[in-house]
Design a protein around this motif. Structure first.
Motif, PDB file in Angstrom:
ATOM      1  N   ILE A 187       1.675   3.736   7.810  1.00 30.85           N
ATOM      2  CA  ILE A 187       1.852   4.441   6.526  1.00 30.85           C
ATOM      3  C   ILE A 187       3.172   4.029   5.883  1.00 30.85           C
ATOM      4  N   SER A 188       4.227   3.961   6.694  1.00 26.67           N
ATOM      5  CA  SER A 188       5.512   3.576   6.101  1.00 26.67           C
ATOM      6  C   SER A 188       5.450   2.134   5.612  1.00 26.67           C
ATOM      7  N   GLY A 189       4.620   1.317   6.266  1.00 23.98           N
ATOM      8  CA  GLY A 189       4.416  -0.053   5.791  1.00 23.98           C
ATOM      9  C   GLY A 189       3.756  -0.071   4.425  1.00 23.98           C
ATOM     10  N   VAL A 190       2.717   0.776   4.251  1.00 28.84           N
ATOM     11  CA  VAL A 190       2.012   0.820   2.966  1.00 28.84           C
ATOM     12  C   VAL A 190       2.950   1.324   1.872  1.00 28.84           C
ATOM     13  N   PHE A 213      -8.947  -3.569   1.487  1.00 29.95           N
ATOM     14  CA  PHE A 213      -9.164  -4.841   2.182  1.00 29.95           C
ATOM     15  C   PHE A 213      -8.462  -6.022   1.523  1.00 29.95           C
ATOM     16  N   HIS A 214      -8.294  -5.972   0.202  1.00 23.58           N
ATOM     17  CA  HIS A 214      -7.727  -7.137  -0.472  1.00 23.58           C
ATOM     18  C   HIS A 214      -6.245  -7.025  -0.776  1.00 23.58           C
ATOM     19  N   ILE A 215      -5.704  -5.801  -0.769  1.00 26.38           N
ATOM     20  CA  ILE A 215      -4.276  -5.662  -1.061  1.00 26.38           C
ATOM     21  C   ILE A 215      -3.515  -5.054   0.119  1.00 26.38           C
ATOM     22  N   THR A 216      -3.963  -3.869   0.572  1.00 29.55           N
ATOM     23  CA  THR A 216      -3.205  -3.186   1.621  1.00 29.55           C
ATOM     24  C   THR A 216      -3.146  -4.020   2.904  1.00 29.55           C
ATOM     25  N   LEU A 217      -4.312  -4.397   3.426  1.00 26.96           N
ATOM     26  CA  LEU A 217      -4.340  -5.117   4.709  1.00 26.96           C
ATOM     27  C   LEU A 217      -3.521  -6.420   4.690  1.00 26.96           C
ATOM     28  N   PRO A 218      -3.736  -7.305   3.714  1.00 29.66           N
ATOM     29  CA  PRO A 218      -2.936  -8.547   3.727  1.00 29.66           C
ATOM     30  C   PRO A 218      -1.434  -8.275   3.657  1.00 29.66           C
ATOM     31  N   ASN A 219      -1.048  -7.238   2.925  1.00 30.24           N
ATOM     32  CA  ASN A 219       0.381  -6.937   2.824  1.00 30.24           C
ATOM     33  C   ASN A 219       0.946  -6.313   4.092  1.00 30.24           C
ATOM     34  N   ARG A 221       0.313  -7.442   7.051  1.00 23.93           N
ATOM     35  CA  ARG A 221       0.176  -8.426   8.127  1.00 23.93           C
ATOM     36  C   ARG A 221       1.329  -8.397   9.128  1.00 23.93           C
ATOM     37  N   THR A 222       2.558  -8.445   8.623  1.00 18.01           N
ATOM     38  CA  THR A 222       3.712  -8.490   9.526  1.00 18.01           C
ATOM     39  C   THR A 222       3.775  -7.230  10.393  1.00 18.01           C
ATOM     40  N   ILE A 223       3.565  -6.079   9.763  1.00 22.56           N
ATOM     41  CA  ILE A 223       3.661  -4.826  10.511  1.00 22.56           C
ATOM     42  C   ILE A 223       2.540  -4.724  11.542  1.00 22.56           C
ATOM     43  N   LEU A 224       1.343  -5.198  11.174  1.00 24.91           N
ATOM     44  CA  LEU A 224       0.237  -5.181  12.135  1.00 24.91           C
ATOM     45  C   LEU A 224       0.565  -6.049  13.342  1.00 24.91           C
ATOM     46  N   LEU A 225       1.173  -7.206  13.075  1.00 24.78           N
ATOM     47  CA  LEU A 225       1.567  -8.083  14.187  1.00 24.78           C
ATOM     48  C   LEU A 225       2.601  -7.402  15.077  1.00 24.78           C
ATOM     49  N   TYR A 226       3.548  -6.737  14.424  1.00 25.23           N
ATOM     50  CA  TYR A 226       4.580  -6.007  15.165  1.00 25.23           C
ATOM     51  C   TYR A 226       3.938  -4.943  16.067  1.00 25.23           C
ATOM     52  N   VAL A 227       3.009  -4.174  15.484  1.00 25.56           N
ATOM     53  CA  VAL A 227       2.317  -3.121  16.250  1.00 25.56           C
ATOM     54  C   VAL A 227       1.549  -3.749  17.407  1.00 25.56           C
ATOM     55  N   LEU A 228       0.846  -4.853  17.114  1.00 29.47           N
ATOM     56  CA  LEU A 228       0.036  -5.511  18.141  1.00 29.47           C
ATOM     57  C   LEU A 228       0.904  -5.951  19.320  1.00 29.47           C
ATOM     58  N   ILE A 229       2.004  -6.634  19.025  1.00 29.28           N
ATOM     59  CA  ILE A 229       2.805  -7.200  20.113  1.00 29.28           C
ATOM     60  C   ILE A 229       3.545  -6.112  20.884  1.00 29.28           C
TER      61      ILE A 229
END
Lengths: 324, 280
Positions: A187-190, A213-219, A221-229
């Motif tokens: 949420i803080s990422g969005v 899908f076209h704006i929120t998710l691509p933006n 990306r970095t935070i999702l990677l951070y969460v994943l790792i």
């Protein structure tokens, strides 16, 4: 005059870093090297600090560990339990993020939901594990009671004696403890995305789903990677829940690598050398993941700095124009 | 018209799911609180009840009659967590200050090293750590759990970010003109400005230290040194096997302090999580 100024303060940079560096070398670096060294020795037995290098076969411990069926099982379990918890966790966190940041339908009570969803994360994992152990008690326990009165079960089910059920519960506990945390980060990422992009999409008539899908998710990306790792690194260290909820059982079904390492080193035969070899294997895996995270985060900083430089240059140009 | 209907349906869906999840988060703890007042016999007759019973004191007697000592566990955990948090917050601020306020040759190298080791968890180096502590006779010594907190890469990282964003460097120059020593400037001027960051990082390092089980359980073998999570793990042992009332009560005693602190500070904690990087 100038020379004195630039000379006199640099030493404080070193001076003030000394406590950190000393503590780091003593308590992090030295134990790391020591663990690595022990992996090549014959060190075992309670409280034994005498050891010899395995001169003939230096990699004997590593070979033994890699061929050890329990270690193989524990590695497989750790990865599987992490996947079983991460996929539902990220899915639910993304859905909740989309809902809570919806610009057309403001959801009330978000503060309350955030506090409640995050709560399990802050409770001592050891307590959580034992609480769930009591909740899934057999033959009389809260979960069995609920399922029987709802008609799902005809008779009490011995959850902790069933491999699939135990694994599912361990994964569920991890999911339950972490989805709130992931949601708050997302949420803080969005909220960090430039709102003008959303406004433009709305003007163009994009639906909420399209925007997501076209704006929120691509933006994100970095935070999702951070969460994943970070979640992966955390998952590779899973210890408290499997150790106390199900003692790694039944039949090693929830034996994770950390439970395996603990059992090797601190119970039974006190095989410090083999536990060290297993630790170093995990260390290498985590180091690779950390390196990935490092690249991701450095990239983010770099982009930010470039943006700032651009904004600065723009401001300067505007200023120059104004002066003209 | 159609749009508004869709919007209502959307809200019904969202609130239903959120309320379900809220119940899922809270229910285990509600069951725990109520069952801590019920006798083991009652729990075995009916495991869930909405009505508290009157067996709190007799559960307490069973609980305390064995090795479980919540007061000692609480005190030990407080000593370790408070000292470790103080070390982390103070020395991380000092290190971040060294990284931001001064220009020195190895500064960037040092920061890169901090970033690299940030994510390495202590568990994977625990064997070497244990052997080292054993050799110097520091097992069963709280210092073994407190002193390593001086080097907390994650906290340094966040303190540095905070300082870069919101630390007025002109203050340092004026302090120098006033003849303040560098260390005094840090303590008297820099630290107060960093209070918000120190509070957030303090909460998280306290919680992490309080909840830690792996390292304390290999280092602390003496009953009188047990921390709260080690005390909790005793509830899983054979001695309490069928004493469900006492187990629920023991859990309540270990969870309650954290719940109280959490609901008092939840605003700051949620804001801190939003900053990211709290995952350990």
């Amino acid at each position: 005059m100038n020379r004195r100024k630039s000379f006199s303060y640099a030493k404080y940079g070193y001076l003030f870093s000394i406590p950190f560096i000393v503590a780091f070398i003593l308590f992090k670096l030295y134990p790391t090297i020591y663990t690595a060294v022990l992996g090549f020795t014959d060190c075992k037995g309670l409280g034994n600090t005498n050891w010899n290098f395995l001169v003939d076969e230096p990699f004997k411990n590593y070979i033994t560990i890699l061929n050890n069926p329990s270690f193989q099982t524990s590695l497989k379990n750790t990865v599987e339990l992490w996947i079983m918890n991460f996929i539902p966790q990220i899915t639910l966190a993304l859905i909740l993020t989309a809902w809570f940041t919806s610009r057309r339908n403001k959801i009330r009570g978000q503060g309350f939901f955030k506090v409640v969803f995050y709560m399990p994360n802050i409770i001592t994992a050891a307590s959580v594990a034992i609480l769930f152990n009591a909740l899934f008690a057999y033959p009389k326990g809260p979960v069995n009671d609920i399922l029987m009165s709802a008609g799902v079960l005809d008779e009490a089910f011995y959850f902790i004696n069933n491999k699939t059920a135990t694994r599912a519960i361990v994964a569920f506990i991890q999911f339950w403890m972490w989805y709130g945390n992931t949601m708050i980060i997302l949420i803080s990422g969005v909220l960090g995305i430039n709102p003008e992009i959303f406004e433009a999409a709305e003007v163009d008539g994009a639906s909420d789903v399209q925007i997501f899908f076209h704006i929120t998710l691509p933006n994100l990306r970095t935070i999702l990677l951070y969460v994943l790792i970070t979640s992966m690194i955390g998952g590779l260290n899973m210890y408290d829940i499997p150790k106390l909820f199900s003692l790694g059982g039944p039949d090693n079904a929830t034996l994770t690598t950390n439970v395996f390492i603990y059992n090797q080193a601190f119970s039974g035969s006190y095989m410090y050398n083999r536990a060290s070899a297993a630790s170093m294997i995990m260390f290498l895996i985590i180091a690779v993941l950390s390196a990935l995270l490092f690249l991701v985060m450095r990239d983010k900083d770099e982009i930010k700095r470039k943006k700032e430089q651009k904004a600065f240059a723009k401001a300067q140009r505007a200023l120059a124009k104004g002066a003209n | 018209m159609k749009k508004r209907q869709g919007s209502i349906l959307f809200k019904v869906l969202v609130y239903t799911v959120c309320i379900f999840l809220a119940i899922l988060s809270l229910m285990p703890f509600v069951i725990m609180i109520i069952n801590s007042t019920r006798s083991t016999y009652e729990i075995q007759q009916q495991a869930i009840s909405l009505v508290p019973s009157g067996y709190f004191m007799s559960n307490l007697e069973v609980l305390l009659g064995k090795t479980f000592d919540p007061v000692k566990g609480f005190l030990n955990s407080i000593i370790i967590s408070v000292s470790a948090t103080a070390c982390t917050v103070y020395f991380s601020s000092l290190t971040a200050y060294a990284l931001v306020a001064y220009t020195w040759k190895l500064r960037d190298t040092f920061f890169t090293v901090i970033m690299c080791v940030m994510m390495i968890p202590t568990q994977v180096i625990s064997i070497g750590f244990y052997q080292l502590m054993y050799k110097v006779g520091m097992t069963n010594n709280f210092l073994a759990l407190i002193l390593p907190a001086i080097a907390a890469p994650t906290t340094v990282f966040f303190m540095r970010q905070f300082m870069l964003a919101s630390f007025p460097m002109e203050l340092l120059d004026s302090a120098r003109i006033d003849g303040s020593g560098e260390f005094h400037t840090f303590n008297a001027i820099a630290l107060p400005i960093m209070k918000p960051a120190m509070a957030t990082q303090g909460i998280f390092s306290f919680v992490a230290s309080w909840n830690d089980l792996f390292l304390p359980s290999i280092l602390l073998t003496d009953n009188s040194k047990y921390t709260m999570p080690i005390m909790v793990s005793l509830l899983r042992g054979d001695i309490y096997k069928t004493e469900y009332g006492a187990i629920y009560l023991g859990l309540l005693l270990t969870v309650l302090p954290i719940l109280i602190v959490y609901f008092m500070l939840s605003k700051y904690i949620i804001a801190g999580v939003a900053l990211g990087g709290v995952k350990g």
